[in-house]
Design an enzyme around this catalytic site. Structure first.
Site, mmCIF file in Angstrom:
data_model
loop_
_atom_site.group_PDB
_atom_site.id
_atom_site.type_symbol
_atom_site.label_atom_id
_atom_site.label_comp_id
_atom_site.label_asym_id
_atom_site.label_seq_id
_atom_site.Cartn_x
_atom_site.Cartn_y
_atom_site.Cartn_z
ATOM 1 N N ARG A 18 6.692 -8.100 1.803
ATOM 2 C CA ARG A 18 7.522 -7.602 2.901
ATOM 3 C C ARG A 18 8.177 -8.748 3.662
ATOM 4 O O ARG A 18 9.362 -8.694 3.999
ATOM 5 C CB ARG A 18 6.675 -6.754 3.861
ATOM 6 C CG ARG A 18 7.481 -6.172 5.021
ATOM 7 C CD ARG A 18 6.578 -5.458 6.003
ATOM 8 N NE ARG A 18 5.953 -4.298 5.371
ATOM 9 C CZ ARG A 18 4.906 -3.671 5.885
ATOM 10 N NH1 ARG A 18 4.348 -4.111 7.003
ATOM 11 N NH2 ARG A 18 4.390 -2.618 5.273
ATOM 12 N N THR B 185 -5.693 -1.526 7.205
ATOM 13 C CA THR B 185 -5.789 -2.982 7.306
ATOM 14 C C THR B 185 -7.181 -3.388 7.764
ATOM 15 O O THR B 185 -7.517 -4.571 7.746
ATOM 16 C CB THR B 185 -4.751 -3.529 8.300
ATOM 17 O OG1 THR B 185 -4.906 -2.854 9.559
ATOM 18 C CG2 THR B 185 -3.340 -3.293 7.796
ATOM 19 N N ASP C 255 -1.416 6.511 6.610
ATOM 20 C CA ASP C 255 -1.397 5.072 6.877
ATOM 21 C C ASP C 255 -2.271 4.768 8.094
ATOM 22 O O ASP C 255 -2.373 5.578 9.010
ATOM 23 C CB ASP C 255 0.040 4.612 7.122
ATOM 24 C CG ASP C 255 0.194 3.106 6.990
ATOM 25 O OD1 ASP C 255 -0.748 2.447 6.491
ATOM 26 O OD2 ASP C 255 1.253 2.577 7.380
ATOM 27 N N LYS D 62 0.830 -1.212 0.000
ATOM 28 C CA LYS D 62 0.000 0.000 0.000
ATOM 29 C C LYS D 62 0.864 1.261 0.000
ATOM 30 O O LYS D 62 0.619 2.197 -0.765
ATOM 31 C CB LYS D 62 -0.942 -0.029 1.215
ATOM 32 C CG LYS D 62 -1.936 -1.186 1.195
ATOM 33 C CD LYS D 62 -2.903 -1.146 2.359
ATOM 34 C CE LYS D 62 -2.258 -1.515 3.681
ATOM 35 N NZ LYS D 62 -1.850 -2.944 3.737
ATOM 36 N N THR D 63 1.870 1.279 0.861
ATOM 37 C CA THR D 63 2.761 2.446 0.928
ATOM 38 C C THR D 63 3.548 2.601 -0.361
ATOM 39 O O THR D 63 3.752 3.721 -0.858
ATOM 40 C CB THR D 63 3.721 2.311 2.122
ATOM 41 O OG1 THR D 63 2.966 2.148 3.329
ATOM 42 C CG2 THR D 63 4.611 3.542 2.251
#
Length: 331
Positions: A216, A157, A108, A63-64
């Site tokens: 990640r 999330t 975020d 997302k980032t």
């Protein structure tokens, strides 16, 4: 993965280096990328800023990274902030009034913004202005501050915790899904080249298999395998080193760690396989409810190891079979 203590500062630098710097180098999420390219191209053609965008999904799916790519594609400055950091109305006012024309504001965990503070975003997103009340009582005054046009990108999330008024003000909403094993393999190959680390094909497959379908985690495991390869071998990440290292870190063949197996075995041993409510499960495992909901449960459900029922969480037959053949100590 608590047995290894990495250098956090170096890891942050590596994480930045491993991030894709273009949509072409961003592996996976093809439909989302295609949609974003159309949104950005259309906005550029009309000489407008892109719509406000909302990304949701489990942690570590990109997302980032997507927010950074959007800013780069539009040649815009990006301001990044975490939702929980915005504690007072003055915080959000300061953030919004310091934006410049065409900026991208990335928030975020946007669902964790206080709902009273969130209301300041409504007029900012729709009309690019702020409604402020100065003073109290009869002397109070209402003023309107005009804001430069900007694009707000939210990431969460837990989209279910986002209020309807805020969710409805985003021009487009995208769900990021878990990656396929082949996509994870491509990410590991790309990252190993950036890290200038030699890795065997079998080692790539093994890391990908235990990466929880999450980029990640795949990159984190690759960096840990590189550490083991340099200490235990000649610097090349081989299958044997990878297998032994992942076993040492107690990451099993499904990518489950100690905490994941603890949740499953607790439901089996203390609640007879379930169903069990989230509060009781959190108390029995000494885990935060939010950690279970955000970190552990999405992957366990993706693997069909636990199920949500009207009465709570329950383990599946697959979970029982996996626990029986798990090589690690049962919890």
């Amino acid at each position: 993965m608590k047995n290894v203590k990495p250098n956090c500062q170096n890891d942050e630098i590596l994480d930045s280096e491993l991030r894709p710097n273009s949509f072409k180098s961003y592996i996976g999420q093809e439909k989302i990328k295609d949609n974003l390219k159309i949104i950005l191209a259309a906005a550029k053609k009309r000489n407008e800023i892109p719509d406000h965008l909302l990304f949701y999904g489990p942690p570590g799916l990109g997302k980032t990274t997507l927010a950074n790519l959007i800013a780069k594609e539009t040649q815009s400055r990006i301001k990044m902030i975490a939702g929980p950091v915005i504690e007072k109305s003055g915080d959000i006012v300061a953030i919004l009034t310091n934006l410049k024309e065409g900026d991208v504001l990335f928030i975020d965990e946007i669902h964790r913004i206080n709902h009273l503070i969130e209301e300041y975003l409504y007029s900012a997103m729709e009309d690019f202005r702020l409604n402020l009340i100065l003073g109290k009582g009869p002397m109070a005054k209402t003023i309107d501050l005009h804001l430069p046009k900007f694009t707000l990108i939210g990431a969460t999330t837990r989209i279910d915790l986002l209020t309807s008024p805020l969710r409805g003000r985003f021009g487009a909403t995208f769900q990021l899904n878990f990656y396929s094993e082949k996509e994870i393999q491509k990410i590991i190959k790309r990252s190993s080249l950036i890290l200038n680390t030699k890795i065997e094909e079998e080692a790539i497959f093994e890391i990908a298999r235990r990466s929880r379908f999450t980029p990640r985690i795949a990159n984190n495991l690759l960096k840990r395998m590189r550490d083991f390869a340099e200490v235990k071998g000649n610097g090349t990440i081989t299958y044997d080193i990878t297998k032994a290292s992942l076993d040492f870190l107690e990451i099993d063949e499904l990518g489950l760690e100690k905490e994941d197996r603890k949740i499953i075995s607790t439901i089996v041993n203390k609640f007879n396989g379930g169903p069990v409510g989230i509060q009781a499960l959190a108390a029995a495992t000494s885990e935060e409810e939010r950690a279970i909901l955000d970190i552990y449960e999405p992957y366990l459900m993706q693997l069909n190891l636990i199920q949500r029922t009207p009465k709570g969480r329950a383990v599946t037959k697959k979970a029982l079979e996996h626990l029986k053949k798990c090589p690690f100590e049962q919890l």
